[in-house]
Design a protein around this motif. Structure first.
Motif, PDB file in Angstrom:
ATOM      1  N   ARG A   1      39.364  40.921  30.754  1.00 50.86           N
ATOM      2  CA  ARG A   1      40.465  40.258  30.363  1.00 50.86           C
ATOM      3  C   ARG A   1      41.765  40.867  31.681  1.00 50.86           C
ATOM      4  NH1 ARG A   1      41.999  44.175  25.280  1.00 50.86           N
ATOM      5  NH2 ARG A   1      43.702  44.712  27.336  1.00 50.86           N
ATOM      6  N   PRO A   2      42.316  39.254  31.229  1.00 53.15           N
ATOM      7  CA  PRO A   2      43.929  38.794  32.056  1.00 53.15           C
ATOM      8  C   PRO A   2      44.514  40.759  32.557  1.00 53.15           C
ATOM      9  CG  PRO A   2      44.009  37.262  30.678  1.00 53.15           C
ATOM     10  CD  PRO A   2      43.104  38.269  30.477  1.00 53.15           C
ATOM     11  N   GLN A   3      44.643  41.618  31.219  1.00 52.85           N
ATOM     12  CA  GLN A   3      45.528  42.617  31.176  1.00 52.85           C
ATOM     13  C   GLN A   3      44.820  43.671  31.964  1.00 52.85           C
ATOM     14  OE1 GLN A   3      44.833  41.190  28.907  1.00 52.85           O
ATOM     15  NE2 GLN A   3      46.026  40.626  27.503  1.00 52.85           N
ATOM     16  N   THR A   4      43.333  43.437  32.281  1.00 61.64           N
ATOM     17  CA  THR A   4      42.350  44.300  33.158  1.00 61.64           C
ATOM     18  C   THR A   4      43.205  43.789  34.760  1.00 61.64           C
ATOM     19  OG1 THR A   4      40.974  44.750  31.644  1.00 61.64           O
ATOM     20  CG2 THR A   4      40.314  45.127  34.445  1.00 61.64           C
ATOM     21  N   LEU A   5      43.832  42.784  35.196  1.00 60.71           N
ATOM     22  CA  LEU A   5      43.621  42.677  36.562  1.00 60.71           C
ATOM     23  C   LEU A   5      45.292  43.047  36.503  1.00 60.71           C
ATOM     24  CD1 LEU A   5      42.941  38.930  37.266  1.00 60.71           C
ATOM     25  CD2 LEU A   5      41.683  40.455  37.848  1.00 60.71           C
ATOM     26  N   ALA A   6      45.757  42.619  35.617  1.00 64.00           N
ATOM     27  CA  ALA A   6      46.888  43.572  35.699  1.00 64.00           C
ATOM     28  C   ALA A   6      47.091  44.867  36.600  1.00 64.00           C
ATOM     29  CB  ALA A   6      48.153  42.565  34.667  1.00 64.00           C
ATOM     30  N   LEU A   7      46.562  45.334  35.448  1.00 65.39           N
ATOM     31  CA  LEU A   7      46.619  47.288  35.313  1.00 65.39           C
ATOM     32  C   LEU A   7      45.838  47.318  36.644  1.00 65.39           C
ATOM     33  CD1 LEU A   7      46.164  49.623  34.206  1.00 65.39           C
ATOM     34  CD2 LEU A   7      44.258  49.434  33.609  1.00 65.39           C
ATOM     35  N   TRP A   8      44.889  46.107  37.354  1.00 67.29           N
ATOM     36  CA  TRP A   8      44.770  46.502  38.623  1.00 67.29           C
ATOM     37  C   TRP A   8      45.288  46.838  39.772  1.00 67.29           C
ATOM     38  CZ3 TRP A   8      39.105  44.388  39.247  1.00 67.29           C
ATOM     39  CH2 TRP A   8      37.859  44.520  37.670  1.00 67.29           C
ATOM     40  N   ARG A   9      46.047  45.270  39.506  1.00 70.55           N
ATOM     41  CA  ARG A   9      47.370  45.102  40.171  1.00 70.55           C
ATOM     42  C   ARG A   9      48.660  46.746  40.884  1.00 70.55           C
ATOM     43  NH1 ARG A   9      46.902  40.162  38.028  1.00 70.55           N
ATOM     44  NH2 ARG A   9      48.772  40.327  36.663  1.00 70.55           N
ATOM     45  N   SER A  10      48.688  46.693  39.317  1.00 65.54           N
ATOM     46  CA  SER A  10      49.521  47.554  39.733  1.00 65.54           C
ATOM     47  C   SER A  10      49.769  49.176  39.704  1.00 65.54           C
ATOM     48  CB  SER A  10      50.221  47.922  37.739  1.00 65.54           C
ATOM     49  OG  SER A  10      49.155  48.602  37.358  1.00 65.54           O
ATOM     50  N   GLN A  11      48.255  48.934  39.699  1.00 68.29           N
ATOM     51  CA  GLN A  11      47.505  50.967  40.022  1.00 68.29           C
ATOM     52  C   GLN A  11      46.865  50.212  41.457  1.00 68.29           C
ATOM     53  OE1 GLN A  11      44.973  51.737  37.455  1.00 68.29           O
ATOM     54  NE2 GLN A  11      46.898  52.703  35.763  1.00 68.29           N
ATOM     55  N   LYS A  12      46.478  49.219  41.919  1.00 71.70           N
ATOM     56  CA  LYS A  12      46.440  48.841  43.189  1.00 71.70           C
ATOM     57  C   LYS A  12      45.200  49.436  43.268  1.00 71.70           C
ATOM     58  CE  LYS A  12      50.857  49.486  45.309  1.00 71.70           C
ATOM     59  NZ  LYS A  12      51.225  48.747  45.166  1.00 71.70           N
ATOM     60  N   ARG A  13      44.321  49.044  41.834  1.00 72.51           N
ATOM     61  CA  ARG A  13      43.275  49.266  42.246  1.00 72.51           C
ATOM     62  C   ARG A  13      41.101  48.577  42.799  1.00 72.51           C
ATOM     63  NH1 ARG A  13      41.282  51.740  36.136  1.00 72.51           N
ATOM     64  NH2 ARG A  13      40.038  52.207  36.900  1.00 72.51           N
TER      65      ARG A  13
END
Length: 66
Positions: A22-34
């Motif tokens: 999901r696009p929300q998963t990418l946003a989470l990865w960006r915000s957490q630098k994962r």
């Protein structure tokens, strides 16, 4: 949605579709630098370079014992 191979910069939605997340998963990865998935911030837009995505996927390939 078909992603053109020649398209240089992809949206988060296109990358999410490519990775089956999901696009929300990418946003989470960006915000957490994962996961170290490279992206570009151009103004208020987030974009991903197709060659970066391909290289990132290749680096995450797990190879079995031969």
């Amino acid at each position: 949605m078909a992603i053109e191979k020649k398209k240089l910069l992809l949206t988060a939605e296109e990358v999410a579709e490519l990775l089956s997340i999901r696009p929300q998963t990418l946003a989470l990865w960006r915000s957490q630098k994962r996961y170290g998935l490279p992206y570009y911030k151009i103004g208020g837009m987030i974009r991903y370079k197709l060659s970066d995505i391909e290289q990132w996927l290749e680096s995450r390939t797990v190879r079995g014992v031969e």
